[in-house]
Design a protein around this motif. Structure first.
Motif, PDB file in Angstrom:
ATOM      1  N   PRO A  39       0.833  -1.211   0.000  1.00  0.00           N
ATOM      2  CA  PRO A  39       0.000   0.000   0.000  1.00  0.00           C
ATOM      3  C   PRO A  39       0.863   1.255   0.000  1.00  0.00           C
ATOM      4  N   PRO A  40       0.453   2.265  -0.750  1.00  0.00           N
ATOM      5  CA  PRO A  40       1.216   3.516  -0.738  1.00  0.00           C
ATOM      6  C   PRO A  40       1.219   4.098   0.674  1.00  0.00           C
ATOM      7  N   PRO A  41       2.362   4.515   1.167  1.00  0.00           N
ATOM      8  CA  PRO A  41       2.440   5.042   2.540  1.00  0.00           C
ATOM      9  C   PRO A  41       1.531   6.251   2.721  1.00  0.00           C
ATOM     10  N   GLY A  42       0.896   6.338   3.877  1.00  0.00           N
ATOM     11  CA  GLY A  42       0.051   7.489   4.186  1.00  0.00           C
ATOM     12  C   GLY A  42      -1.280   7.499   3.465  1.00  0.00           C
ATOM     13  N   GLN A  43      -1.609   6.374   2.846  1.00  0.00           N
ATOM     14  CA  GLN A  43      -2.848   6.317   2.077  1.00  0.00           C
ATOM     15  C   GLN A  43      -3.789   5.265   2.662  1.00  0.00           C
ATOM     16  N   ASP A  44      -5.075   5.545   2.571  1.00  0.00           N
ATOM     17  CA  ASP A  44      -6.075   4.510   2.784  1.00  0.00           C
ATOM     18  C   ASP A  44      -6.372   3.841   1.451  1.00  0.00           C
ATOM     19  N   LEU A  45      -6.823   2.602   1.525  1.00  0.00           N
ATOM     20  CA  LEU A  45      -7.272   1.938   0.310  1.00  0.00           C
ATOM     21  C   LEU A  45      -8.795   1.990   0.246  1.00  0.00           C
ATOM     22  N   SER A 146      -4.775   9.310   3.708  1.00  0.00           N
ATOM     23  CA  SER A 146      -5.346   8.707   4.914  1.00  0.00           C
ATOM     24  C   SER A 146      -6.430   9.590   5.539  1.00  0.00           C
ATOM     25  N   GLY A 147      -7.586   8.999   5.766  1.00  0.00           N
ATOM     26  CA  GLY A 147      -8.687   9.714   6.406  1.00  0.00           C
ATOM     27  C   GLY A 147      -9.451  10.655   5.514  1.00  0.00           C
ATOM     28  N   ARG A 148      -9.099  10.696   4.219  1.00  0.00           N
ATOM     29  CA  ARG A 148      -9.712  11.691   3.339  1.00  0.00           C
ATOM     30  C   ARG A 148     -10.700  11.111   2.328  1.00  0.00           C
ATOM     31  N   THR A 149     -11.081   9.858   2.482  1.00  0.00           N
ATOM     32  CA  THR A 149     -12.077   9.286   1.575  1.00  0.00           C
ATOM     33  C   THR A 149     -13.350  10.128   1.588  1.00  0.00           C
TER      34      THR A 149
ATOM     35  N   PRO B  39      -4.446   0.406   5.654  1.00  0.00           N
ATOM     36  CA  PRO B  39      -3.573  -0.767   5.677  1.00  0.00           C
ATOM     37  C   PRO B  39      -2.712  -0.774   6.932  1.00  0.00           C
ATOM     38  N   PRO B  40      -2.520  -1.938   7.528  1.00  0.00           N
ATOM     39  CA  PRO B  40      -1.644  -2.000   8.707  1.00  0.00           C
ATOM     40  C   PRO B  40      -0.239  -1.560   8.314  1.00  0.00           C
ATOM     41  N   PRO B  41       0.381  -0.694   9.103  1.00  0.00           N
ATOM     42  CA  PRO B  41       1.726  -0.192   8.747  1.00  0.00           C
ATOM     43  C   PRO B  41       2.735  -1.337   8.640  1.00  0.00           C
TER      44      PRO B  41
END
Lengths: 335, 335
Positions: A39-45, A146-149, B39-41
């Protein structure tokens, strides 16, 4: 894609689908049971799944390439409306009979074109053969800060409603795809009719809009089941009511031409599906920045209404009069 | 799950499926078009998709709860064999007709039981109705330490082959599920027959084994299409050949009982599918640690063969003689 019985399926996967996954090392060449996504760092999926099936979501004689395109497009549209950048997808195919080589090649070409257009790549999948109808199930994964969906439930009273692109082309295209003879009655030349059918067959999710939704939208969703119904869903999820100005709904030249001939088609435009435009709620003081940012990425967005305390969707026409078309009227659309 | 037409589908999703997603906030209550997964870090995500369909992967009169369990189990099995801990799944359902309330309740109960057993939760999905057969497509997502996903292509010559649990129960259970009258000829009392059928209906992916695969396996995959075929796939993906010792293949008491009555069933055991055990390649100097770690988490693993330079799968029986059963023999199994 490795669970299938028989060398034929493995061969099919390698010849037809592995090239679609070649740009994604985590697909493991479609030779393992799973794909691996760092997963891209700092991102939600952001995750979504939608199936398209013969006779329901596409015509039995639709071109294979268009079926592939559409299966991917309807899923990417969901991601984009949440502000996500498309990353990868998984594909689950059910064939009622042995697929022909030419069909598979066309299907893969449609997927490949859609991948390039949307910036997404095949990660894995599954094929089987079973009686019934051809169906294509896609699970698509995108990423967002992250958190911005962007959700549909977070609009606020007073937000303005914007719609991307133009409305009704997909629905009018579906009418023409089912009955090409209606072209004349709709006052359309061949080029305009083809443009509408193409919009139905190959919906174009508004990928460039995604980052602007993250920046400006208080809520958003894609319009896949018709503006009225989907606007009702967004409003209800946010605990609000909506008003729409039918005269501000953006129309393409072919759609305007058809409506000039037969204004009753406004009902098709406002309630038909298949457009995959994005309905966005934006706070009034951010509206002009949103419009400018969207335009800067090549997507026109048009203000078509607003949200307020209350419930239901009211549609207004000329002179601000409530629009009364169709049997049930449009003052309230229960889901 | 929000793409569906009509209040009936939305109601169905909220009443039947939303409770299965309640433990996962990212599911957004199944009220949005997408789910959101943080995603889990430090972890990679492992992705897989598999469909099960009526008449192909389950019987039309199978209990709804068993169908739900199996659809999830076959996907979780893929994750586990890659060393991944299950996280979330998406569900795409195709109903040929309006599902009955009792069927839906049973289906959800089976999913719920499987969720608890495997440590996975519903994140989102899609339902539609279309002619044909009931089908359930699951996309499952797990996580594994970054860069540590266990593949099938990374075994080395000299690795020992281990199998978890016992082999053949699922395949013998399928025989009995299709023709219960064969119980007597197989020398099985009711309890033993039921145990085999239960193994077929409710496969149990070896979730506790996952971390030990990450620590000790040079390669692994789940055995879903039969040991011989799947061993051949692992060997071929690693550019190696395999030898299996049929007499070391671990058998349950019901399977041993059936084979004592009719040894020809060894072919069913070695080539049948539906066990969802894990085939693991382990370097010889790590084998005893792997066995101990697996046992410590409640999963027995048994050494059944080894990998070597070459190709194909050779199966040896009593006295180290190549086993010759069935028409084609088992000295080489092309896929």
């Amino acid at each position: 894609m490795a669970k299938e019985k028989g060398g034929g399926e493995d061969e099919l996967i390698q010849s037809t689908f592995a090239p679609l996954a070649s740009a994604f090392p985590g697909a493991l060449g479609l030779k393992d049971d799973c794909a691996v996504l760092a997963p891209p760092p700092g991102q939600d999926l952001v995750l979504t799944t939608d199936a398209v099936a013969e006779g329901i979501h596409f015509f039995s004689d639709d071109v294979a390439a268009d079926i592939g395109w559409k299966a991917l497009a309807v899923n990417v549209s969901d991601l984009v409306a949440k502000g996500a950048q498309p990353l990868v997808y998984l594909l689950s195919l059910s064939f009622p009979e042995e697929p022909r080589r030419a069909w598979l090649d066309g299907f893969a070409q449609g997927l490949s074109a859609a991948q390039s257009a949307f910036g997404i790549v095949l990660a894995g999948g599954d094929t089987d053969r079973r009686p019934g109808l051809l169906s294509v199930t896609v699970t698509a994964i995108g990423s967002v800060a992250s958190g911005r969906t962007v959700r549909r439930s977070t609009a606020r009273a007073g937000d303005l409603l914007f719609l991307s692109g133009t409305l009704g082309d997909g629905a009018l295209g579906l009418v023409l795809r089912g009955d090409p003879a209606r072209r004349a009655a709709m006052g359309l030349d061949e080029g305009k009719a083809e443009a509408l059918v193409a919009r139905y067959l190959r919906p174009k999710p508004r990928v460039p809009l995604a980052p602007h939704l993250v920046s400006y939208a208080s809520a958003a969703m894609d319009v896949s089941d018709g503006l009225i119904k989907d606007c009702g869903r967004l409003a209800r999820a946010s605990g609000l009511g909506a008003s729409l100005d039918a005269l501000r709904v953006p129309l393409s030249l072919p759609a305007r031409t058809a409506l000039a001939r037969d204004f009753r088609l406004i009902e098709t435009v406002l309630t038909g599906g298949d457009d995959y435009e994005v309905l966005t709620a934006v706070a009034p003081d951010r509206a002009s920045d949103f419009r400018a940012a969207a335009a800067g990425s090549g997507v026109a967005v048009t203000e078509i209404g607003r949200l307020a305390e209350g419930s239901g969707v009211k549609v207004f026409g000329a002179g601000g009069q409530p629009l009364e078309i169709g049997r049930s009227g449009w003052d309230h659309f229960p889901d």
